[in-house]
Scaffold this active site. Sequence first.
Site, PDB file in Angstrom:
ATOM      1  N   GLU A 287      27.635  27.087  43.738  1.00 39.39           N
ATOM      2  CA  GLU A 287      26.615  27.134  42.694  1.00 39.39           C
ATOM      3  C   GLU A 287      26.330  28.576  42.290  1.00 39.39           C
ATOM      4  O   GLU A 287      25.965  28.855  41.150  1.00 39.39           O
ATOM      5  CB  GLU A 287      25.333  26.443  43.175  1.00 39.39           C
ATOM      6  CG  GLU A 287      24.334  26.170  42.061  1.00 39.39           C
ATOM      7  CD  GLU A 287      23.206  25.252  42.481  1.00 39.39           C
ATOM      8  OE1 GLU A 287      23.260  24.046  42.157  1.00 39.39           O
ATOM      9  OE2 GLU A 287      22.260  25.744  43.138  1.00 39.39           O
TER      10      GLU A 287
ATOM     11  N   HIS B 163      42.007  16.079  63.472  1.00 35.49           N
ATOM     12  CA  HIS B 163      42.556  14.729  63.400  1.00 35.49           C
ATOM     13  C   HIS B 163      42.375  14.136  62.007  1.00 35.49           C
ATOM     14  O   HIS B 163      42.446  12.915  61.836  1.00 35.49           O
ATOM     15  CB  HIS B 163      41.891  13.849  64.460  1.00 35.49           C
ATOM     16  CG  HIS B 163      42.106  14.369  65.846  1.00 35.49           C
ATOM     17  ND1 HIS B 163      43.215  14.028  66.597  1.00 35.49           N
ATOM     18  CD2 HIS B 163      41.388  15.236  66.594  1.00 35.49           C
ATOM     19  CE1 HIS B 163      43.147  14.652  67.767  1.00 35.49           C
ATOM     20  NE2 HIS B 163      42.054  15.395  67.785  1.00 35.49           N
TER      21      HIS B 163
ATOM     22  N   LYS C 107      21.989  16.463  33.724  1.00 33.26           N
ATOM     23  CA  LYS C 107      20.606  15.980  33.766  1.00 33.26           C
ATOM     24  C   LYS C 107      20.184  15.445  32.400  1.00 33.26           C
ATOM     25  O   LYS C 107      19.569  14.378  32.286  1.00 33.26           O
ATOM     26  CB  LYS C 107      19.657  17.117  34.167  1.00 33.26           C
ATOM     27  CG  LYS C 107      19.748  17.585  35.604  1.00 33.26           C
ATOM     28  CD  LYS C 107      18.706  18.687  35.801  1.00 33.26           C
ATOM     29  CE  LYS C 107      18.780  19.326  37.153  1.00 33.26           C
ATOM     30  NZ  LYS C 107      17.792  20.422  37.308  1.00 33.26           N
TER      31      LYS C 107
END
Length: 533
Positions: free
Chosen positions: A341, A372, A501
Site C-alpha cells: 500500500e 510443504h 469503494k
Amino acid sequence: MKQIWQALKAHQQAVEHRGILDLFTDPRRAETFSTRLGDMLFDWSKTNIDHTARDLLIDLAGAAGVAEKREAMFSGEKINETEGRAVLHTALRNMDRPVQVDGVDVTPALRETHARMQAFVRDLRSGRFTGQGGPITDVVNIGIGGSDLGPAMACLALAPYADGPRCHFVSNVDGAHIHDTLQDLDPATTLVIVASKTFTTIETMTNAETAKRWMATRVSDPAAQFAAVSTAADRTAAFGIDASRVFGFEDWVGGRYSMWGPIGLALMIAIGPEAFDAFLAGGAEMDRHFREAPFAENLPVLLALVGLWHNQICGHATRAVLPYDQRLARLPAYLQQLEMESNGKRVAMDGHELTHHSGPIVWGEPGTNGQHAFYQLIHQGSRIVPCEFLVAREGHEPDLAHQHLLLVSNCLAQSEALLRGRSVEEARAVLAKKGLTGSELERQARHRVFPGNRPSTVLAYEKLTPATLGRIVALYEHRVFVEGVILGINSYDQWGVELGKELALALQPMLEGRAGTEGKDGSTAQLVAYLRS
C-alpha cells in the site's frame, strides 16, 4: 542518479551468472555482508551483492537524498505531499523528544493520550472497569486495514506476554467474520473497540452496529461496553460512547503505521502498559539507529537496498517473507499492507508516471509450513523469488527446546539449500545409492537438480519479546521509507483504495433490486443479475 542506476544495471548484467557461493571464497564474506544491532543480526551475504554493488547502492541512497528526507520526516515536515501532511508515526514511540507540526509541539498531546490509554487499560485489567455482567474477559477490536493488521499481528506475536483479557479481531464486512467471532463470547463481559479514524469506514461501522445489536441481547446499555479509536467526537458521541473511552490520533499518523498509538489499544489491553512501553522502546531504538548509523551499517537502509537490488536491478517481481517463528504468522500479511500500500504506486512524487517498476509483491507464510506448500517453486521454479527469513535463537517454551532446535535447523537448511542447490552429478550419486542405474537414473536425476544461486537474507534475533517486535516493525517501516525515497514515490498516501469503494456504493442498490445496471459493462451486469438478492 541516472548514472548510478545505469552502473548498477551494467554491473548486475556482468555478474548475473556468477555463483553466489563463489563469493564465499572471501573468508570474511559473511562478516562483511552482515550487520548487527544489539542482539539482532541481519545477514545478507547470501545475495549476489558484492563490494561494487554495495557501494553503488549506498551511493544511490545518498544521491536520492535519503538522509535529508529522513531528517525531514523526523522533524515534522510535510513529506506526504499529495495530502499535505507530516509523517510522524515515529513520534508515537519517541514522546520525550519535541516535534513541531505547523509550529506546535505535538508531544504533550501524545503523552496525554498515552496516559489516558494506560489509565483505562489498568482500570480494565484490574477489574475497576467492568462489563455489566462482571470483569471484562474478552475484547473485540473492530477495524480494517491499518486498524486491524498491525494490532492483530502483534497480539499473536506477543501471546506469551498476554496476561489480560482475550483479544479478538474483526475486519471483514462478510457477516461470517463477526458471527464466528462473537458466537462464543458473553456480551455482558465483552468490550468492543471500534477503530476508525473518521468513524465512517463502511466495513467497520457495519460490524460495529452488528456488535451493538448483539450486545443489546444481554445488557441494558450496550454503548457502555464500547470504546473507540477515532477523531470524530461527534460521531462517537452519537453512537453512545462516552468521551472518556474515545482515543484519537492525528492525520499525520497513517493507518498502516498507527499501532504505536491508540490503534494499539487492544494490544496494550492484552499485554499490559509496561510491555506495550517496551514495544515502543524497541521501535524507538530502531529509530535512533536509523537516524545515526552510517548507511553502510544501517539496518533499514541495507534492507531497503537489498530489496531494491532484487526488485529494480535483477527484475525479481516478488519477495517472500518467511518467519521461522509461528507467532509471526501474521507478519507477512501485515507487511503486505505496509509495503504494497505504501510503495505500490505508478506515479512519482512529481506527478509523472514511473519509468521503473514500483515496489514488489510481498507474500509468505511461517516456516516450516511453507516448506510443504510453496517452497517447491522457490527451489525449482523458473522464476527467482528472493527470500527473507526471520528466526529467533530462543523460543518461549523451554520444555520444547528440542523442537525449537529443529525449527532453527530447518530455517538455516533452507537458506543454505537456496544458496548451494544440488548439481546433476550430486543427484546422480544420491540415486545411485538407492540402486537406480542407466536411463532411469538419468531421467530421475534431472528432476532432482536444484539450481541454487537463489538469494536470501536472514534476520536473526535472541527472542521474540515486545522490544524485539518493536525493532522488527520499525525496521520494516523505515525500509519502506528508504525504498520510496529512492523510487521517487510518496509512500504515505493510498489513493488506490478509493475507486473500488466508490463503485461498491453504486452497486449496492443494483444488488438490492432498487436500481438497474444501465451503464455497466456486460460482465458486471451479468454478475449483478446472478447475485441480486
